[in-house]
Design a protein around this motif. Structure first.
Motif, PDB file in Angstrom:
ATOM      1  N   THR A  46      -0.870  29.713  -9.854  1.00 19.76           N
ATOM      2  CA  THR A  46      -0.852  28.259 -10.023  1.00 19.76           C
ATOM      3  C   THR A  46       0.441  27.704 -10.605  1.00 19.76           C
ATOM      4  N   ARG A  47       1.320  28.562 -11.117  1.00 21.82           N
ATOM      5  CA  ARG A  47       2.594  28.109 -11.687  1.00 21.82           C
ATOM      6  C   ARG A  47       3.758  28.741 -10.939  1.00 21.82           C
ATOM      7  N   SER A  48       4.856  28.012 -10.876  1.00 26.19           N
ATOM      8  CA  SER A  48       6.106  28.549 -10.341  1.00 26.19           C
ATOM      9  C   SER A  48       6.731  29.470 -11.384  1.00 26.19           C
ATOM     10  N   SER A  70       4.819  36.267  -9.485  1.00 26.52           N
ATOM     11  CA  SER A  70       3.408  35.889  -9.475  1.00 26.52           C
ATOM     12  C   SER A  70       2.844  35.998  -8.067  1.00 26.52           C
ATOM     13  N   ALA A  71       1.516  35.899  -7.977  1.00 27.22           N
ATOM     14  CA  ALA A  71       0.879  35.875  -6.668  1.00 27.22           C
ATOM     15  C   ALA A  71       1.340  34.673  -5.856  1.00 27.22           C
ATOM     16  N   GLY A  72       1.683  33.573  -6.535  1.00 28.41           N
ATOM     17  CA  GLY A  72       2.235  32.416  -5.839  1.00 28.41           C
ATOM     18  C   GLY A  72       3.596  32.710  -5.240  1.00 28.41           C
ATOM     19  N   THR A  73       4.452  33.383  -6.008  1.00 29.98           N
ATOM     20  CA  THR A  73       5.775  33.778  -5.512  1.00 29.98           C
ATOM     21  C   THR A  73       5.649  34.663  -4.283  1.00 29.98           C
ATOM     22  N   VAL A  74       4.788  35.662  -4.383  1.00 28.96           N
ATOM     23  CA  VAL A  74       4.594  36.604  -3.280  1.00 28.96           C
ATOM     24  C   VAL A  74       4.098  35.879  -2.033  1.00 28.96           C
ATOM     25  N   VAL A  90      -3.854  24.978   3.184  1.00 33.92           N
ATOM     26  CA  VAL A  90      -3.986  25.612   1.867  1.00 33.92           C
ATOM     27  C   VAL A  90      -5.210  25.074   1.141  1.00 33.92           C
ATOM     28  N   ILE A  91      -6.057  25.968   0.681  1.00 35.22           N
ATOM     29  CA  ILE A  91      -7.081  25.642  -0.305  1.00 35.22           C
ATOM     30  C   ILE A  91      -6.577  26.241  -1.614  1.00 35.22           C
ATOM     31  N   GLY A  92      -6.008  25.407  -2.457  1.00 34.75           N
ATOM     32  CA  GLY A  92      -5.365  25.918  -3.664  1.00 34.75           C
ATOM     33  C   GLY A  92      -4.844  24.797  -4.536  1.00 34.75           C
ATOM     34  N   SER A  93      -4.098  25.175  -5.539  1.00 31.05           N
ATOM     35  CA  SER A  93      -3.636  24.239  -6.563  1.00 31.05           C
ATOM     36  C   SER A  93      -2.364  23.513  -6.142  1.00 31.05           C
ATOM     37  N   LEU A  97       1.041  24.710  -3.938  1.00 32.65           N
ATOM     38  CA  LEU A  97       1.631  23.875  -2.883  1.00 32.65           C
ATOM     39  C   LEU A  97       3.101  23.600  -3.168  1.00 32.65           C
ATOM     40  N   GLY A  98       3.452  23.373  -4.419  1.00 29.23           N
ATOM     41  CA  GLY A  98       4.852  23.155  -4.767  1.00 29.23           C
ATOM     42  C   GLY A  98       5.710  24.366  -4.480  1.00 29.23           C
ATOM     43  N   GLN A  99       5.187  25.554  -4.743  1.00 30.02           N
ATOM     44  CA  GLN A  99       5.941  26.780  -4.464  1.00 30.02           C
ATOM     45  C   GLN A  99       6.139  26.977  -2.963  1.00 30.02           C
ATOM     46  N   LEU A 100       5.116  26.671  -2.181  1.00 34.27           N
ATOM     47  CA  LEU A 100       5.253  26.790  -0.728  1.00 34.27           C
ATOM     48  C   LEU A 100       6.284  25.797  -0.203  1.00 34.27           C
TER      49      LEU A 100
END
Length: 264
Positions: A46-48, A70-74, A90-93, A97-100
């Motif tokens: 959930t965080r960058s 993080s899993a977001g980075t990956v 995306v079903i997510g935070s 979405l910001g990281q994508l």
């Protein structure tokens, strides 16, 4: 064990909810002073990396974005590499979405236009999200979860549903398992850790989860250290299909363990 680098989990290892765990900051400072390379690796998407730098700074711990994985980075890096130009639902935070977006991933708000579905942790996950996940998953849609964590620990002593619970809900209604789950202990995570640190055989991983942290270490050929400060207790260790090399009460005990068994 001859160790040059330490992979450190965050939730349940460095902090629990909003609370810094006893001795964690001092242990990190000691490891740095002794010359170990450190990489903080979390399944929380959930965080960058910059967000985690700020989170750790609030707890008095210095880190740079390059020391956070993080899993977001990956997920962002995987999608940018494997699905460039494709539409991702995306079903997510908002944090994910910001990281994508930062990675140049094309996100769609229309599930029926999706080439890829990503499921992740989302506090307001509801019936509409479940419906959209079902609509997104036709035979041609790629399906990824950011991480496998069904629950995560908090400082009130209770477990809360994580990304894995949402992925399972969508997979259940669609009657289809995800093609890949990208956080710990996936091969994708192992590859990105290897890109950032020394050879895996000269790393150790410390974390509170047997099925993510310890399983990742086994997969990568690292020394594995389980801490009992988060989601795992001695009973779970005895019954687990994976066995850590060492079990400690908390991260505070890691420098002494390395004194006894390793050299920087």
């Amino acid at each position: 064990m001859d160790i040059d680098a330490v992979v450190i989990d965050l939730d349940g290892t460095v902090y629990l909810g909003e609370e810094l765990l006893d001795g964690a900051r001092e242990a990190i400072e000691t490891l740095r002073a002794r010359g170990y390379d450190l990489l903080f690796v979390t399944n929380n998407p959930t965080r960058s990396p910059a967000g985690y730098v700020d989170r750790l700074a609030d707890l008095g711990i210095d880190a740079t974005a390059s020391q956070i994985l993080s899993a977001g980075t990956v997920t962002a890096e995987f999608l940018a590499d494997r699905h460039a130009g494709e539409s991702v639902f995306v079903i997510g935070s908002d944090g994910l979405l910001g990281q994508l977006d930062d990675a140049g991933v094309t996100v769609t708000e229309d599930p029926e236009q999706a080439d890829v579905l990503v499921t992740s942790h989302c506090y307001d996950f509801d019936y509409e999200d479940l419906t959209h996940g079902l609509w997104a998953l036709d035979d041609e849609t790629a399906f990824y979860g950011t991480d496998r964590d069904l629950t995560y620990p908090n400082d009130d002593g209770r477990e809360y549903p994580g990304s894995g619970a949402i992925t399972r809900a969508v997979a259940g209604v669609a009657e289809r398992e995800p093609d890949r789950v990208l956080g710990k202990p996936s091969g994708v995570m192992v590859e990105l850790i290897a890109d950032r640190l020394a050879r895996p055989e000269r790393c150790c991983i410390v974390g509170d989860s047997l099925d993510t942290d310890i399983a990742l270490g086994e997969r990568a050929g690292m020394a594995t250290v389980l801490v009992l400060s988060g989601r795992t207790d001695h009973v779970a260790v005895e019954d687990a299909p994976v066995a850590p090399d060492y079990v400690l009460d908390g991260l505070a005990d890691l420098p002494a363990l390395l004194d006894d068994h390793g050299t920087a």
